[in-house]
Design a protein around this motif. Sequence first.
Motif, PDB file in Angstrom:
ATOM      1  N   LYS A 326     -57.711 -27.183  14.901  1.00 27.39           N
ATOM      2  CA  LYS A 326     -58.008 -28.059  13.763  1.00 27.39           C
ATOM      3  C   LYS A 326     -58.148 -27.242  12.483  1.00 27.39           C
ATOM      4  CE  LYS A 326     -61.679 -31.183  12.095  1.00 27.39           C
ATOM      5  NZ  LYS A 326     -62.969 -31.836  12.423  1.00 27.39           N
ATOM      6  N   ARG A 327     -57.761 -27.836  11.325  1.00 26.17           N
ATOM      7  CA  ARG A 327     -57.923 -27.200  10.020  1.00 26.17           C
ATOM      8  C   ARG A 327     -58.622 -28.175   9.081  1.00 26.17           C
ATOM      9  NH1 ARG A 327     -51.932 -24.305   9.188  1.00 26.17           N
ATOM     10  NH2 ARG A 327     -51.780 -23.492  11.343  1.00 26.17           N
ATOM     11  N   ILE A 328     -59.635 -27.664   8.355  1.00 23.58           N
ATOM     12  CA  ILE A 328     -60.375 -28.497   7.404  1.00 23.58           C
ATOM     13  C   ILE A 328     -60.920 -27.603   6.296  1.00 23.58           C
ATOM     14  CG2 ILE A 328     -62.500 -28.306   8.793  1.00 23.58           C
ATOM     15  CD1 ILE A 328     -63.282 -31.100   7.823  1.00 23.58           C
ATOM     16  N   SER A 329     -60.908 -28.091   5.060  1.00 23.08           N
ATOM     17  CA  SER A 329     -61.412 -27.288   3.942  1.00 23.08           C
ATOM     18  C   SER A 329     -62.926 -27.184   4.016  1.00 23.08           C
ATOM     19  CB  SER A 329     -61.005 -27.903   2.601  1.00 23.08           C
ATOM     20  OG  SER A 329     -61.821 -29.024   2.306  1.00 23.08           O
ATOM     21  N   ILE A 330     -63.482 -26.141   3.413  1.00 17.53           N
ATOM     22  CA  ILE A 330     -64.925 -25.933   3.460  1.00 17.53           C
ATOM     23  C   ILE A 330     -65.658 -27.081   2.765  1.00 17.53           C
ATOM     24  CG2 ILE A 330     -64.938 -24.471   1.380  1.00 17.53           C
ATOM     25  CD1 ILE A 330     -67.232 -22.880   2.729  1.00 17.53           C
ATOM     26  N   PHE A 331     -65.097 -27.601   1.667  1.00 17.87           N
ATOM     27  CA  PHE A 331     -65.747 -28.712   0.976  1.00 17.87           C
ATOM     28  C   PHE A 331     -65.720 -29.978   1.831  1.00 17.87           C
ATOM     29  CE2 PHE A 331     -64.512 -26.472  -3.169  1.00 17.87           C
ATOM     30  CZ  PHE A 331     -65.770 -25.908  -3.306  1.00 17.87           C
ATOM     31  N   ASP A 332     -64.585 -30.245   2.482  1.00 13.37           N
ATOM     32  CA  ASP A 332     -64.511 -31.416   3.361  1.00 13.37           C
ATOM     33  C   ASP A 332     -65.434 -31.265   4.560  1.00 13.37           C
ATOM     34  OD1 ASP A 332     -62.698 -32.658   1.717  1.00 13.37           O
ATOM     35  OD2 ASP A 332     -60.929 -32.057   2.867  1.00 13.37           O
ATOM     36  N   ILE A 342     -69.647 -31.364  -2.761  1.00 11.52           N
ATOM     37  CA  ILE A 342     -70.095 -30.265  -3.625  1.00 11.52           C
ATOM     38  C   ILE A 342     -68.931 -29.590  -4.347  1.00 11.52           C
ATOM     39  CG2 ILE A 342     -72.110 -29.833  -2.167  1.00 11.52           C
ATOM     40  CD1 ILE A 342     -70.628 -27.338  -1.096  1.00 11.52           C
ATOM     41  N   SER A 343     -67.738 -30.153  -4.227  1.00 10.73           N
ATOM     42  CA  SER A 343     -66.538 -29.463  -4.698  1.00 10.73           C
ATOM     43  C   SER A 343     -66.517 -29.254  -6.205  1.00 10.73           C
ATOM     44  CB  SER A 343     -65.283 -30.226  -4.263  1.00 10.73           C
ATOM     45  OG  SER A 343     -65.276 -31.548  -4.794  1.00 10.73           O
ATOM     46  N   THR A 387     -61.785 -24.154  15.108  1.00 12.98           N
ATOM     47  CA  THR A 387     -61.469 -24.852  13.857  1.00 12.98           C
ATOM     48  C   THR A 387     -61.310 -23.837  12.737  1.00 12.98           C
ATOM     49  OG1 THR A 387     -62.783 -26.773  14.560  1.00 12.98           O
ATOM     50  CG2 THR A 387     -62.226 -26.612  12.221  1.00 12.98           C
ATOM     51  N   PHE A 388     -60.216 -23.954  11.983  1.00 12.00           N
ATOM     52  CA  PHE A 388     -60.023 -23.132  10.806  1.00 12.00           C
ATOM     53  C   PHE A 388     -60.675 -23.835   9.611  1.00 12.00           C
ATOM     54  CE2 PHE A 388     -56.079 -21.808  13.172  1.00 12.00           C
ATOM     55  CZ  PHE A 388     -56.458 -20.497  13.376  1.00 12.00           C
ATOM     56  N   ILE A 389     -61.721 -23.216   9.063  1.00 11.14           N
ATOM     57  CA  ILE A 389     -62.302 -23.680   7.804  1.00 11.14           C
ATOM     58  C   ILE A 389     -61.502 -22.992   6.697  1.00 11.14           C
ATOM     59  CG2 ILE A 389     -64.396 -23.910   6.424  1.00 11.14           C
ATOM     60  CD1 ILE A 389     -64.511 -25.322   9.152  1.00 11.14           C
ATOM     61  N   ILE A 390     -60.831 -23.773   5.837  1.00 11.39           N
ATOM     62  CA  ILE A 390     -59.855 -23.196   4.908  1.00 11.39           C
ATOM     63  C   ILE A 390     -60.218 -23.492   3.453  1.00 11.39           C
ATOM     64  CG2 ILE A 390     -58.024 -23.385   6.641  1.00 11.39           C
ATOM     65  CD1 ILE A 390     -56.921 -25.782   5.068  1.00 11.39           C
ATOM     66  N   ASP A 391     -59.521 -22.788   2.559  1.00  8.67           N
ATOM     67  CA  ASP A 391     -59.526 -23.066   1.118  1.00  8.67           C
ATOM     68  C   ASP A 391     -60.926 -22.979   0.512  1.00  8.67           C
ATOM     69  OD1 ASP A 391     -56.868 -23.414   1.577  1.00  8.67           O
ATOM     70  OD2 ASP A 391     -56.856 -25.576   1.323  1.00  8.67           O
ATOM     71  N   TYR A 392     -61.420 -21.757   0.471  1.00  8.56           N
ATOM     72  CA  TYR A 392     -62.750 -21.483  -0.058  1.00  8.56           C
ATOM     73  C   TYR A 392     -62.708 -21.387  -1.584  1.00  8.56           C
ATOM     74  CZ  TYR A 392     -64.625 -20.428   4.593  1.00  8.56           C
ATOM     75  OH  TYR A 392     -65.061 -20.516   5.888  1.00  8.56           O
ATOM     76  N   PRO A 393     -63.857 -21.612  -2.248  1.00  8.55           N
ATOM     77  CA  PRO A 393     -63.904 -21.395  -3.698  1.00  8.55           C
ATOM     78  C   PRO A 393     -63.774 -19.918  -4.038  1.00  8.55           C
ATOM     79  CG  PRO A 393     -66.086 -21.933  -2.850  1.00  8.55           C
ATOM     80  CD  PRO A 393     -65.128 -22.145  -1.720  1.00  8.55           C
ATOM     81  N   VAL A 394     -63.207 -19.628  -5.194  1.00  6.28           N
ATOM     82  CA  VAL A 394     -62.924 -18.252  -5.580  1.00  6.28           C
ATOM     83  C   VAL A 394     -64.197 -17.412  -5.652  1.00  6.28           C
ATOM     84  CG1 VAL A 394     -63.015 -18.730  -8.063  1.00  6.28           C
ATOM     85  CG2 VAL A 394     -61.620 -16.826  -7.213  1.00  6.28           C
ATOM     86  N   PHE A 413     -59.320 -18.426   5.312  1.00  6.70           N
ATOM     87  CA  PHE A 413     -59.875 -19.241   6.384  1.00  6.70           C
ATOM     88  C   PHE A 413     -60.894 -18.435   7.166  1.00  6.70           C
ATOM     89  CE2 PHE A 413     -56.225 -17.394   8.796  1.00  6.70           C
ATOM     90  CZ  PHE A 413     -56.877 -16.932   9.933  1.00  6.70           C
ATOM     91  N   GLU A 414     -61.834 -19.155   7.747  1.00  8.44           N
ATOM     92  CA  GLU A 414     -62.724 -18.609   8.768  1.00  8.44           C
ATOM     93  C   GLU A 414     -62.513 -19.432  10.029  1.00  8.44           C
ATOM     94  OE1 GLU A 414     -66.622 -16.583   6.947  1.00  8.44           O
ATOM     95  OE2 GLU A 414     -66.566 -18.739   6.611  1.00  8.44           O
ATOM     96  N   LEU A 415     -62.412 -18.761  11.163  1.00 13.75           N
ATOM     97  CA  LEU A 415     -62.264 -19.457  12.436  1.00 13.75           C
ATOM     98  C   LEU A 415     -63.645 -19.654  13.054  1.00 13.75           C
ATOM     99  CD1 LEU A 415     -60.616 -20.643  14.758  1.00 13.75           C
ATOM    100  CD2 LEU A 415     -60.361 -18.321  15.668  1.00 13.75           C
ATOM    101  N   MET A 416     -64.018 -20.914  13.245  1.00 17.51           N
ATOM    102  CA  MET A 416     -65.287 -21.264  13.874  1.00 17.51           C
ATOM    103  C   MET A 416     -65.042 -21.684  15.319  1.00 17.51           C
ATOM    104  SD  MET A 416     -67.536 -20.869  11.478  1.00 17.51           S
ATOM    105  CE  MET A 416     -67.330 -20.479   9.736  1.00 17.51           C
ATOM    106  N   VAL A 417     -65.837 -21.118  16.220  1.00 12.28           N
ATOM    107  CA  VAL A 417     -65.779 -21.508  17.628  1.00 12.28           C
ATOM    108  C   VAL A 417     -67.197 -21.548  18.165  1.00 12.28           C
ATOM    109  CG1 VAL A 417     -64.786 -21.063  19.900  1.00 12.28           C
ATOM    110  CG2 VAL A 417     -63.574 -20.273  17.861  1.00 12.28           C
ATOM    111  N   ASN A 418     -67.526 -22.634  18.837  1.00 10.02           N
ATOM    112  CA  ASN A 418     -68.867 -22.795  19.413  1.00 10.02           C
ATOM    113  C   ASN A 418     -69.959 -22.635  18.354  1.00 10.02           C
ATOM    114  OD1 ASN A 418     -70.242 -23.461  21.845  1.00 10.02           O
ATOM    115  ND2 ASN A 418     -71.016 -21.361  21.970  1.00 10.02           N
ATOM    116  N   GLY A 419     -69.661 -23.074  17.141  1.00 11.04           N
ATOM    117  CA  GLY A 419     -70.648 -23.084  16.076  1.00 11.04           C
ATOM    118  C   GLY A 419     -70.859 -21.765  15.373  1.00 11.04           C
TER     119      GLY A 419
END
Length: 509
Positions: A326-332, A342-343, A387-394, A413-419
Amino acid sequence: MNQHLSEQEIIRRDKLKQLQELGVDPYPAPLYPVTHHSTEIKEKFTEENAADFANVCVAGRIMSINDKGKVFFIKILDAKGIIQLYVKRDDVCAGEDKSFFDKVIKHLVDLGDIIGVTGFVFRTKLGEISVHAQSFTLLTKSLKPLPVVKRDEEGNVFDAVTDPEFRYRQRYADLIINPDVKDTFVKRSKLINTMRDFLNERGALEVDTPVLQSIPGGAAARPFITHHNALDVPFYLRIANELYLKRLIVGGFDWVYEFSRNFRNEGMDRTHNPEFTILEWYTAYKDYFWMMETTEQLFEKIALALHGTTDVQVGENIISFKAPFKRISIFDAVKENTGIDISNMDEAQLFETAKQLKIEVDKSMGKGKLIDEIFSETSEAKFIQPTFIIDYPVEMSPLTKKHRSKEGLVERFELMVNGKEIANAYSELNDPIDQRERFEEQVRLMERGDLEAMFIDHDFLRALEYGMPPTSGIGIGIDRLCMLMTNQPSIQDVLLFPQMRPERLDNEV
């Protein structure tokens, strides 16, 4: 060391003296011609091929002794497992004075001693594959008794020692008495070799970079500081090897990687140790989309290599490492878990939002740190499946290329697994002017009291000015990945020797 000996330790030292008086060397020369291990014998021996096992030599630590008078049944633990020895007085002392059996084997040998025997393999009346000893050698006298554990008739532990103070401080004893512990570290080695093979097969080059650095760069972390006497300058234990690996991309390598031991002078808990292992690699002419796909392939391969399936048991969860993730932006991600967008918030609004969410923040934190805290406290633990947390603020990513289509964001991106975060990756920033400005902003944060803000690395900026091709890089936490793949709840369980407070001895005041 503490010399307050227990009664059992005093008895064992007396036995040591008796052995020496009998002319038995309790610590003979190290060469001993072992020919077979326990698992090999038990897996391959049959009555039909008994001739192939007519002359074996095995060695290991005594884990149990069953005294039947003129016969001993002894179980030893070697590097692979446990096997039974059949030790009969008339066989090990054939043609000799039987006193060796009566004086040494019967009375001066203890649990924990390391012995070697030669003999032949057979199956007992009870059906247990064993080694019938024809010679017996004491290889090491143990002066400290092993902790007592409960074992079944096969010698397998069913009531292990679980005290973490003992297990982590005396890992050598932990490995002896808790067989599953050794299996964890065998899997750790297999995991690292699988990753190395994956990269080598694709043409990556393994390299080494400095552990002692004049500037601690490549991550937002508090460093350990030491002093170089000859140069009379301070040095830092590396917090990351990123900036050195990117220098190599500037130098013309297309794909480099390193398993690096890093050090961060920060807190300790079940997922953090001040000394830890990271795999970082950097690949020219790639971006973070390619990196996500490659990371999925790697994690699939690791799961299959260790478990034969992409489904891995982690605590109460079954984690699927089957691509795609799964891929989702950090703001989402934050909005999905808090209902708050908070975007478009500025620093003051983020500060107030964090306080409303009862997140501990202070005035030293800039916009990036506040967003990081909000995500970490409200959302990170919710992502169990990869889950790939993607598209971070600069503001959160001073080494990352700005997003090609989304203003104010970067390609990260940061890959999150098991929290928990397992990997962190970017499309790398290769604009030296932009990079200098990002470093200068980090200095301003440092002046506000942020102990994890980055230093300016002028030599790295000089390297970028020569020109670094478009590059993607990643860092993967090996210890946390080992926790996942071996189903261990604490980072201390996947480190052979985790950091602990110095042991306080009984004679210290």
